[in-house]
Design a protein around this motif. Structure first.
Motif, PDB file in Angstrom:
ATOM      1  N   LYS A 195       0.836  -1.195   0.000  1.00  0.00           N
ATOM      2  CA  LYS A 195       0.000   0.000   0.000  1.00  0.00           C
ATOM      3  C   LYS A 195       0.875   1.251   0.000  1.00  0.00           C
ATOM      4  N   GLY A 196       0.509   2.227  -0.833  1.00  0.00           N
ATOM      5  CA  GLY A 196       1.278   3.468  -0.925  1.00  0.00           C
ATOM      6  C   GLY A 196       2.382   3.440  -1.961  1.00  0.00           C
ATOM      7  N   SER A 197       2.637   2.259  -2.565  1.00  0.00           N
ATOM      8  CA  SER A 197       3.655   2.175  -3.617  1.00  0.00           C
ATOM      9  C   SER A 197       3.195   2.926  -4.858  1.00  0.00           C
ATOM     10  N   PHE A 198       4.160   3.389  -5.644  1.00  0.00           N
ATOM     11  CA  PHE A 198       3.849   4.099  -6.880  1.00  0.00           C
ATOM     12  C   PHE A 198       3.749   3.107  -8.035  1.00  0.00           C
ATOM     13  N   ALA A 199       2.637   3.177  -8.765  1.00  0.00           N
ATOM     14  CA  ALA A 199       2.439   2.355  -9.956  1.00  0.00           C
ATOM     15  C   ALA A 199       2.275   3.266 -11.163  1.00  0.00           C
TER      16      ALA A 199
ATOM     17  N   GLN B  84      10.379  10.107 -12.605  1.00  0.00           N
ATOM     18  CA  GLN B  84      10.485   9.695 -11.211  1.00  0.00           C
ATOM     19  C   GLN B  84      10.422   8.181 -11.114  1.00  0.00           C
ATOM     20  N   LYS B  85      10.942   7.653  -9.997  1.00  0.00           N
ATOM     21  CA  LYS B  85      10.953   6.212  -9.818  1.00  0.00           C
ATOM     22  C   LYS B  85       9.553   5.693  -9.514  1.00  0.00           C
ATOM     23  N   VAL B  86       9.247   4.499 -10.039  1.00  0.00           N
ATOM     24  CA  VAL B  86       7.980   3.841  -9.744  1.00  0.00           C
ATOM     25  C   VAL B  86       8.262   2.415  -9.295  1.00  0.00           C
ATOM     26  N   ASP B  87       7.380   1.905  -8.441  1.00  0.00           N
ATOM     27  CA  ASP B  87       7.579   0.565  -7.894  1.00  0.00           C
ATOM     28  C   ASP B  87       7.059  -0.529  -8.819  1.00  0.00           C
ATOM     29  N   PHE B  88       6.034  -0.196  -9.612  1.00  0.00           N
ATOM     30  CA  PHE B  88       5.370  -1.223 -10.405  1.00  0.00           C
ATOM     31  C   PHE B  88       4.803  -0.611 -11.675  1.00  0.00           C
ATOM     32  N   SER B  89       4.998  -1.298 -12.792  1.00  0.00           N
ATOM     33  CA  SER B  89       4.448  -0.808 -14.058  1.00  0.00           C
ATOM     34  C   SER B  89       4.138  -1.981 -14.978  1.00  0.00           C
ATOM     35  N   ALA B  90       3.291  -1.718 -15.960  1.00  0.00           N
ATOM     36  CA  ALA B  90       2.934  -2.719 -16.977  1.00  0.00           C
ATOM     37  C   ALA B  90       3.118  -2.083 -18.345  1.00  0.00           C
ATOM     38  N   LEU B  91       3.843  -2.761 -19.234  1.00  0.00           N
ATOM     39  CA  LEU B  91       4.106  -2.259 -20.574  1.00  0.00           C
ATOM     40  C   LEU B  91       3.937  -3.379 -21.584  1.00  0.00           C
ATOM     41  N   THR B  92       3.809  -3.020 -22.842  1.00  0.00           N
ATOM     42  CA  THR B  92       3.907  -4.009 -23.910  1.00  0.00           C
ATOM     43  C   THR B  92       5.397  -4.179 -24.235  1.00  0.00           C
ATOM     44  N   PRO B  93       5.789  -5.314 -24.813  1.00  0.00           N
ATOM     45  CA  PRO B  93       7.183  -5.466 -25.236  1.00  0.00           C
ATOM     46  C   PRO B  93       7.632  -4.356 -26.185  1.00  0.00           C
ATOM     47  N   MET B  94       6.734  -3.904 -27.078  1.00  0.00           N
ATOM     48  CA  MET B  94       7.095  -2.829 -28.002  1.00  0.00           C
ATOM     49  C   MET B  94       7.420  -1.547 -27.246  1.00  0.00           C
ATOM     50  N   GLN B  95       6.628  -1.220 -26.223  1.00  0.00           N
ATOM     51  CA  GLN B  95       6.901  -0.035 -25.425  1.00  0.00           C
ATOM     52  C   GLN B  95       8.251  -0.146 -24.722  1.00  0.00           C
ATOM     53  N   SER B  96       8.518  -1.290 -24.130  1.00  0.00           N
ATOM     54  CA  SER B  96       9.773  -1.453 -23.398  1.00  0.00           C
ATOM     55  C   SER B  96      10.977  -1.375 -24.328  1.00  0.00           C
ATOM     56  N   GLU B  97      10.832  -1.919 -25.540  1.00  0.00           N
ATOM     57  CA  GLU B  97      11.912  -1.859 -26.537  1.00  0.00           C
ATOM     58  C   GLU B  97      12.280  -0.422 -26.875  1.00  0.00           C
TER      59      GLU B  97
ATOM     60  N   MET C 112      12.021   2.017 -13.119  1.00  0.00           N
ATOM     61  CA  MET C 112      10.940   1.125 -12.715  1.00  0.00           C
ATOM     62  C   MET C 112      11.504  -0.063 -11.954  1.00  0.00           C
ATOM     63  N   ASN C 113      10.926  -0.382 -10.806  1.00  0.00           N
ATOM     64  CA  ASN C 113      11.430  -1.482  -9.988  1.00  0.00           C
ATOM     65  C   ASN C 113      10.952  -2.838 -10.510  1.00  0.00           C
ATOM     66  N   LYS C 114       9.622  -3.023 -10.576  1.00  0.00           N
ATOM     67  CA  LYS C 114       9.057  -4.265 -11.092  1.00  0.00           C
ATOM     68  C   LYS C 114       8.191  -3.958 -12.310  1.00  0.00           C
ATOM     69  N   VAL C 115       8.442  -4.693 -13.399  1.00  0.00           N
ATOM     70  CA  VAL C 115       7.754  -4.438 -14.667  1.00  0.00           C
ATOM     71  C   VAL C 115       7.151  -5.734 -15.183  1.00  0.00           C
ATOM     72  N   ILE C 116       5.856  -5.707 -15.517  1.00  0.00           N
ATOM     73  CA  ILE C 116       5.254  -6.856 -16.191  1.00  0.00           C
ATOM     74  C   ILE C 116       5.060  -6.498 -17.663  1.00  0.00           C
ATOM     75  N   LEU C 117       5.401  -7.440 -18.537  1.00  0.00           N
ATOM     76  CA  LEU C 117       5.324  -7.238 -19.982  1.00  0.00           C
ATOM     77  C   LEU C 117       4.305  -8.205 -20.565  1.00  0.00           C
ATOM     78  N   GLY C 118       3.334  -7.677 -21.308  1.00  0.00           N
ATOM     79  CA  GLY C 118       2.300  -8.533 -21.875  1.00  0.00           C
ATOM     80  C   GLY C 118       1.730  -7.954 -23.149  1.00  0.00           C
ATOM     81  N   GLY C 119       0.830  -8.712 -23.751  1.00  0.00           N
ATOM     82  CA  GLY C 119       0.214  -8.289 -25.004  1.00  0.00           C
ATOM     83  C   GLY C 119       0.777  -9.034 -26.194  1.00  0.00           C
ATOM     84  N   SER C 120       2.052  -9.405 -26.117  1.00  0.00           N
ATOM     85  CA  SER C 120       2.712 -10.193 -27.151  1.00  0.00           C
ATOM     86  C   SER C 120       3.952 -10.831 -26.526  1.00  0.00           C
TER      87      SER C 120
END
Length: 327
Positions: free
Chosen positions: A74-78, A116-129, A138-146
């Protein structure tokens, strides 16, 4: 725009809206908070996009399972940088609400820029590339969509963040399993999620929030009762001269030798039924593939080049539309 769901006095009505994408976010929040069911749309990667109705209680439980798996506090930045029209963007908001996160919202674009730093994020592989400089924040990143390519996974080795490839779909309320990149070769399910195989060797999923099993078209190998390796899509299987060929298997072998995006497809053929072909995105070039890298019956008979692959908004390649371009 920052939405502080860790603050019990926070009210969405206090948020100043200046852009269309911001209104889409607040509209969904109001829909979610004031209804027992939420509308969502499938991506259209394997067929015509369709509208489905998801129970709010199921979305809440999915959010809590993800929070437990990733140890989100709770209180983490996403970070929300995905469109809220699709389940991945919706669930980032639901997780923020249910887990009490501070949600930084930016306009969904292929290049993600944060300061700024964030604790959690979600991106597509294309975005991360295209956003490697921002990934360091970003501390923890989940990659999905492809699927995550080997090329991208190797690039992420140089970044001191934790990356996960996700497995899931709209029908399962986003991911039900994750694979930690650069250290794991298989997906591990969230707690309380059961998996099994049907007679096609396709994955069956039993979630704690739906009574019925969800039957997928994904061919997998189950390693343990909570781990599996994804092998490909059964609806992508190519029948060439009576031999059933998994194109994803061939693509994995060719990945180290082709720097551009590419797919292996079955093109209609009078003799074979379907002829194995290789289609590469970009300008025509000479390929230097090692000899005998593939068995003769799994070697593409023809090679095509296409300027740009058709993709869904999440970055998935539309294989059937590529075939249509070759006719």
């Amino acid at each position: 725009m920052i939405l502080d769901f860790s603050n019990p006095d926070f009210k969405i009505s206090q948020v100043e809206i200046t852009e269309t994408w911001q209104k889409q976010i607040t509209d969904f929040i109001n829909e979610y908070l004031n209804n027992d069911f939420v509308k969502a749309h499938t991506s259209g990667s394997t067929g015509v996009p369709k509208e489905i109705i998801l129970p709010k209680k199921a979305m809440q439980q999915s959010a809590r399972l993800t929070g437990k798996f990733l140890d989100l506090k709770k209180g983490s930045f996403a970070l929300l940088c995905l469109p809220v029209q699709y389940i991945a963007g919706k669930m980032m908001i639901v997780r923020a609400i249910e887990l009490g996160l501070k949600l930084i919202c930016i306009e969904p674009k292929s290049v993600v820029k944060i300061s700024q730093k964030v604790d959690f994020s979600a991106l597509t592989p294309m975005q991360s590339e295209k956003s490697l400089e921002s990934l360091v924040l970003m501390n923890k990143v989940i990659l999905g969509g492809s699927p995550v390519s080997d090329t991208l996974e190797n690039k992420l080795k140089n970044i001191d963040s934790i990356f996960y490839e996700t497995y899931g779909m709209t029908e399962t309320i986003t991911h039900i399993a994750l694979r930690k990149l650069n250290s794991e070769t298989c997906f591990t399910t969230l707690d309380e999620v059961g998996i099994s195989l049907d007679d096609r060797n396709c994955l069956k999923i039993k979630t704690p929030y739906f009574e019925q099993e969800i039957i997928t078209n994904d061919v997998v190998e189950i390693l343990k009762n909570n781990q599996f390796r994804w092998l490909g899509r059964v609806d992508n299987i190519i029948n060439s001269g009576g031999i059933k060929i998994n194109p994803e298997e061939i693509e994995n072998i060719l990945k180290p030798y082709i720097n551009s995006a590419f797919v292996v497809l079955g093109k209609e053929d009078k003799l074979l039924g379907e002829k194995l072909i290789l289609v590469i995105e970009g300008k025509e070039k000479t390929l230097n593939l090692p000899k005998n890298i593939l068995p003769k019956n799994k070697t593409p008979k023809e090679i095509y080049f296409v300027a740009e692959f058709p993709r869904t908004q999440s970055g998935k390649v539309k294989r059937k539309e590529i075939l249509a371009l070759l006719k």
